[in-house]
Design a protein around this motif. Structure first.
Motif, PDB file in Angstrom:
ATOM      1  N   ILE A  10     112.996  51.649  33.898  1.00  0.00           N
ATOM      2  CA  ILE A  10     114.190  51.974  34.660  1.00  0.00           C
ATOM      3  C   ILE A  10     114.189  51.253  35.997  1.00  0.00           C
ATOM      4  N   ALA A  11     113.024  51.172  36.621  1.00  0.00           N
ATOM      5  CA  ALA A  11     112.924  50.448  37.887  1.00  0.00           C
ATOM      6  C   ALA A  11     113.255  48.973  37.699  1.00  0.00           C
ATOM      7  N   ALA A  12     112.777  48.386  36.602  1.00  0.00           N
ATOM      8  CA  ALA A  12     113.049  46.974  36.335  1.00  0.00           C
ATOM      9  C   ALA A  12     114.536  46.727  36.190  1.00  0.00           C
ATOM     10  N   LEU A  13     115.231  47.659  35.547  1.00  0.00           N
ATOM     11  CA  LEU A  13     116.654  47.470  35.324  1.00  0.00           C
ATOM     12  C   LEU A  13     117.492  47.769  36.558  1.00  0.00           C
ATOM     13  N   SER A  14     116.940  48.460  37.522  1.00  0.00           N
ATOM     14  CA  SER A  14     117.717  48.811  38.705  1.00  0.00           C
ATOM     15  C   SER A  14     117.456  47.898  39.889  1.00  0.00           C
ATOM     16  N   LEU A  15     116.485  46.965  39.754  1.00  0.00           N
ATOM     17  CA  LEU A  15     116.127  46.102  40.882  1.00  0.00           C
ATOM     18  C   LEU A  15     117.305  45.248  41.363  1.00  0.00           C
ATOM     19  N   LEU A  16     118.127  44.803  40.412  1.00  0.00           N
ATOM     20  CA  LEU A  16     119.251  43.961  40.794  1.00  0.00           C
ATOM     21  C   LEU A  16     120.551  44.755  40.884  1.00  0.00           C
ATOM     22  N   GLY A  17     120.434  46.061  41.075  1.00  0.00           N
ATOM     23  CA  GLY A  17     121.650  46.849  41.266  1.00  0.00           C
ATOM     24  C   GLY A  17     122.338  47.193  39.973  1.00  0.00           C
ATOM     25  N   GLY A  18     121.573  47.556  38.946  1.00  0.00           N
ATOM     26  CA  GLY A  18     122.156  47.939  37.675  1.00  0.00           C
ATOM     27  C   GLY A  18     123.019  49.179  37.825  1.00  0.00           C
ATOM     28  N   GLN A 127     123.958  34.775  30.652  1.00  0.00           N
ATOM     29  CA  GLN A 127     124.344  33.729  31.599  1.00  0.00           C
ATOM     30  C   GLN A 127     123.782  33.972  32.996  1.00  0.00           C
ATOM     31  N   GLY A 128     123.637  35.223  33.393  1.00  0.00           N
ATOM     32  CA  GLY A 128     123.135  35.496  34.730  1.00  0.00           C
ATOM     33  C   GLY A 128     121.637  35.689  34.822  1.00  0.00           C
ATOM     34  N   LEU A 129     120.929  35.452  33.722  1.00  0.00           N
ATOM     35  CA  LEU A 129     119.477  35.680  33.720  1.00  0.00           C
ATOM     36  C   LEU A 129     118.737  34.462  34.264  1.00  0.00           C
ATOM     37  N   ALA A 130     118.727  34.341  35.574  1.00  0.00           N
ATOM     38  CA  ALA A 130     118.003  33.256  36.218  1.00  0.00           C
ATOM     39  C   ALA A 130     116.531  33.623  36.346  1.00  0.00           C
ATOM     40  N   GLU A 131     115.732  32.665  36.770  1.00  0.00           N
ATOM     41  CA  GLU A 131     114.314  32.941  36.999  1.00  0.00           C
ATOM     42  C   GLU A 131     114.142  34.088  37.982  1.00  0.00           C
ATOM     43  N   LYS A 132     113.131  34.896  37.752  1.00  0.00           N
ATOM     44  CA  LYS A 132     112.758  36.072  38.555  1.00  0.00           C
ATOM     45  C   LYS A 132     113.640  37.288  38.295  1.00  0.00           C
ATOM     46  N   THR A 133     114.552  37.182  37.316  1.00  0.00           N
ATOM     47  CA  THR A 133     115.368  38.348  36.982  1.00  0.00           C
ATOM     48  C   THR A 133     114.521  39.364  36.229  1.00  0.00           C
ATOM     49  N   PRO A 134     114.505  40.633  36.664  1.00  0.00           N
ATOM     50  CA  PRO A 134     113.779  41.665  35.911  1.00  0.00           C
ATOM     51  C   PRO A 134     114.542  42.040  34.652  1.00  0.00           C
ATOM     52  N   VAL A 135     113.824  42.175  33.556  1.00  0.00           N
ATOM     53  CA  VAL A 135     114.410  42.518  32.265  1.00  0.00           C
ATOM     54  C   VAL A 135     113.504  43.519  31.565  1.00  0.00           C
ATOM     55  N   VAL A 136     113.949  43.968  30.395  1.00  0.00           N
ATOM     56  CA  VAL A 136     113.120  44.815  29.542  1.00  0.00           C
ATOM     57  C   VAL A 136     113.075  44.193  28.156  1.00  0.00           C
ATOM     58  N   VAL A 137     111.898  44.124  27.571  1.00  0.00           N
ATOM     59  CA  VAL A 137     111.715  43.663  26.195  1.00  0.00           C
ATOM     60  C   VAL A 137     111.349  44.881  25.364  1.00  0.00           C
ATOM     61  N   PRO A 148     108.581  46.354  30.733  1.00  0.00           N
ATOM     62  CA  PRO A 148     109.288  45.529  31.708  1.00  0.00           C
ATOM     63  C   PRO A 148     108.743  44.111  31.684  1.00  0.00           C
ATOM     64  N   ALA A 149     109.603  43.157  32.003  1.00  0.00           N
ATOM     65  CA  ALA A 149     109.212  41.750  32.042  1.00  0.00           C
ATOM     66  C   ALA A 149     110.074  41.045  33.077  1.00  0.00           C
ATOM     67  N   VAL A 150     109.826  39.760  33.241  1.00  0.00           N
ATOM     68  CA  VAL A 150     110.572  38.942  34.195  1.00  0.00           C
ATOM     69  C   VAL A 150     110.932  37.625  33.513  1.00  0.00           C
ATOM     70  N   VAL A 151     112.134  37.146  33.749  1.00  0.00           N
ATOM     71  CA  VAL A 151     112.503  35.809  33.285  1.00  0.00           C
ATOM     72  C   VAL A 151     111.730  34.801  34.129  1.00  0.00           C
ATOM     73  N   PHE A 170     112.873  32.391  28.643  1.00  0.00           N
ATOM     74  CA  PHE A 170     111.434  32.625  28.564  1.00  0.00           C
ATOM     75  C   PHE A 170     111.068  33.757  29.517  1.00  0.00           C
ATOM     76  N   THR A 171     110.310  34.730  29.004  1.00  0.00           N
ATOM     77  CA  THR A 171     109.920  35.888  29.801  1.00  0.00           C
ATOM     78  C   THR A 171     108.404  36.061  29.772  1.00  0.00           C
ATOM     79  N   ALA A 172     107.903  36.797  30.744  1.00  0.00           N
ATOM     80  CA  ALA A 172     106.480  37.157  30.813  1.00  0.00           C
ATOM     81  C   ALA A 172     106.381  38.535  31.460  1.00  0.00           C
ATOM     82  N   PRO A 173     105.339  39.300  31.128  1.00  0.00           N
ATOM     83  CA  PRO A 173     104.235  38.987  30.217  1.00  0.00           C
ATOM     84  C   PRO A 173     104.693  39.027  28.763  1.00  0.00           C
ATOM     85  N   PRO A 174     103.887  38.503  27.843  1.00  0.00           N
ATOM     86  CA  PRO A 174     104.294  38.485  26.437  1.00  0.00           C
ATOM     87  C   PRO A 174     104.333  39.879  25.822  1.00  0.00           C
ATOM     88  N   HIS A 175     105.314  40.090  24.976  1.00  0.00           N
ATOM     89  CA  HIS A 175     105.406  41.331  24.194  1.00  0.00           C
ATOM     90  C   HIS A 175     104.755  41.058  22.845  1.00  0.00           C
TER      91      HIS A 175
END
Length: 328
Positions: A10-18, A127-137, A148-151, A170-175
Motif C-alpha cells: 500500500i505504501a508503494a502504491l501511495s508514494l506517487l499520490g495514488g 505510459q507514466g511508468l518512468a524509472e524510479k516509479t514504485p509499483v507492485v508485482v 513492492p518493486a520499482v521500475v 523492467f522492475t526490481a527486485p525480481p519476483h
C-alpha cells in the motif's frame, strides 16, 4: 508477516499520490483487492511445436479483466494448449478456453468457462511508468504472492525467438513467479503482464521484464474475433539468434521451419540481412520486418566454419507453423 507485506504494498502504491482507495487498505483487505489475479494451468500436447522447449505442462498467473471471465496472461503459457484451467484465490477452479495470442506483444487471452465471481481488475496504462516509479508485482496467491518493486528501466527488449518489444518495463527486485504476473501502477490499476526474469533489468541488477498492458487494446477486438491480429503477418525465419560478443550466432533452428529448409544450422554466424550488416539483434528484427510481410524471400549472409556463404530463406507466417488447432 502478511500485515507487513500489505503495508509495504500500500505504501508503494501511495508514494506517487495514488487514489484514496489505494492509499488506504481496500475494503475486504489486500487479498480481496488482488482477487482478479488467478492461477493458470495449461496442458500442451507433446506434438506441439513449442513442447520441446516450453514443456507440456505450463503454470503461471493471469488477470481477470471483464465480468465474463476474460483473462489476460503471457502468451507462452497457453500457446498450442489443448486445455487450460484457472483457479481463483478462493480455490474455485474453472475450465478455460483459449481465446487468442498476439505474437508481436507476447500477450494471450483465455476465458473461464464458468462464472468466477471475481471483480475484474481495472486496466490502466504503462505510459507514466518512468524509472524510479514504485509499483507492485503480484502473482497468483493473494497478498503472499505480491511484493513492492520499482521500475528500474524502460527500453527495447529483443528476444532470440524473433521477438522485439520496443517499450518493455523492467522492475526490481525480481519476483520469483513472474509468468503472467500483474504489474500494478501507483493508481492500483493493471499496467503490465510479467514475461521474464532477467539479469540486467538495470546495470548489474536482476529483475523482471513486463509487457505494457497498452499493447493489448489495439489487438483486443481481433483476438476476441479471430484469435490473432488481423494485420498482415510479419515474416518469420524460424531461426533463434543470440548476441555473443557483438556477433549474432544461431542457437537453434526451428524443426520444419523455413530456416531449416534453407540450410541454416546451429552455430552459424549471421553477418548480414539483405546486404545490411547484422550486429545488433533489435536492429536485425527491425530490418527483417521492414522488408515486407510473411512469404517474402530474405537473403542472409552467414559465416560457417570460417567460410562466408549466403542463404535465401522463404519466410512464412508463424501462426501457420504453430499448431493452434486444438483438435490436432
Amino acid at each position: 508477516m502478511l500485515q507487513r507485506t500489505s503495508r509495504a504494498i500500500i505504501a508503494a502504491l501511495s508514494l506517487l499520490g495514488g487514489s484514496a482507495a489505494v492509499a488506504a487498505e481496500p475494503a475486504g483487505g489486500l487479498a480481496h483487492w488482488l482477487e482478479p489475479i488467478v492461477r493458470i494451468h495449461a496442458d500442451v500436447p507433446a506434438e506441439a511445436r513449442t513442447a520441446a522447449y516450453l514443456g507440456t505442462v505450463r503454470e503461471g498467473a493471469g488477470v481477470v479483466i471483464d465480468d465474463a471471465g476474460l483473462v489476460v496472461t503471457i502468451g507462452y503459457l497457453i500457446t498450442e494448449a489443448m486445455g487450460a484451467e484457472v483457479t481463483t484465490g478462493t480455490g474455485k477452479v474453472s475450465r478455460a478456453n483459449i481465446v487468442g495470442f498476439d505474437i508481436a506483444s507476447g500477450l494471450g487471452l483465455l476465458r473461464a468457462a464458468e462464472p468466477l465471481a471475481v471483480k475484474p481488475m481495472p486496466i490502466g496504462s504503462a505510459q507514466g511508468l518512468a524509472e524510479k516509479t514504485p509499483v507492485v508485482v503480484a502473482g497468483a496467491g493473494g497478498a503472499e504472492a505480491a511484493q513492492p518493486a520499482v521500475v528500474v528501466s524502460r527500453r527495447s527488449f529483443a528476444g532470440y525467438w524473433e521477438y522485439l518489444l520496443e517499450d518493455a518495463i523492467f522492475t526490481a527486485p525480481p519476483h520469483p513467479a513472474w509468468s503472467g504476473a500483474a504489474l500494478l501502477g501507483p493508481d492500483g490499476k493493471l499496467a503490465g503482464i510479467g514475461s521474464l526474469i532477467v539479469g540486467d533489468a538495470a546495470a548489474g541488477m536482476p529483475g523482471n521484464m513486463f509487457v505494457p498492458i497498452d499493447r493489448l487494446q489495439p489487438v483486443l477486438g481481433d483476438l476476441l474475433a479471430l484469435g490473432r491480429p488481423a494485420t498482415p503477418p510479419r515474416p518469420w525465419l524460424g531461426v533463434n539468434l543470440r548476441e555473443l560478443d557483438g556477433k549474432l550466432v544461431v542457437g537453434r533452428v526451428a524443426s520444419g521451419g523455413p530456416g531449416e529448409a534453407a540450410g541454416i544450422r546451429d552455430g552459424d554466424r549471421v553477418t548480414a540481412i539483405e546486404g545490411t550488416p547484422a550486429r545488433d539483434l533489435a536492429d536485425f528484427y527491425r530490418t527483417l520486418w521492414r522488408l515486407g510481410d510473411a512469404g517474402i524471400a530474405v537473403k542472409l549472409g552467414v559465416i560457417r566454419q570460417g567460410r562466408e556463404q549466403e542463404f535465401e530463406i522463404r519466410t512464412i507466417d508463424r501462426y501457420r507453423y504453430l499448431k493452434l488447432d486444438t483438435t490436432y
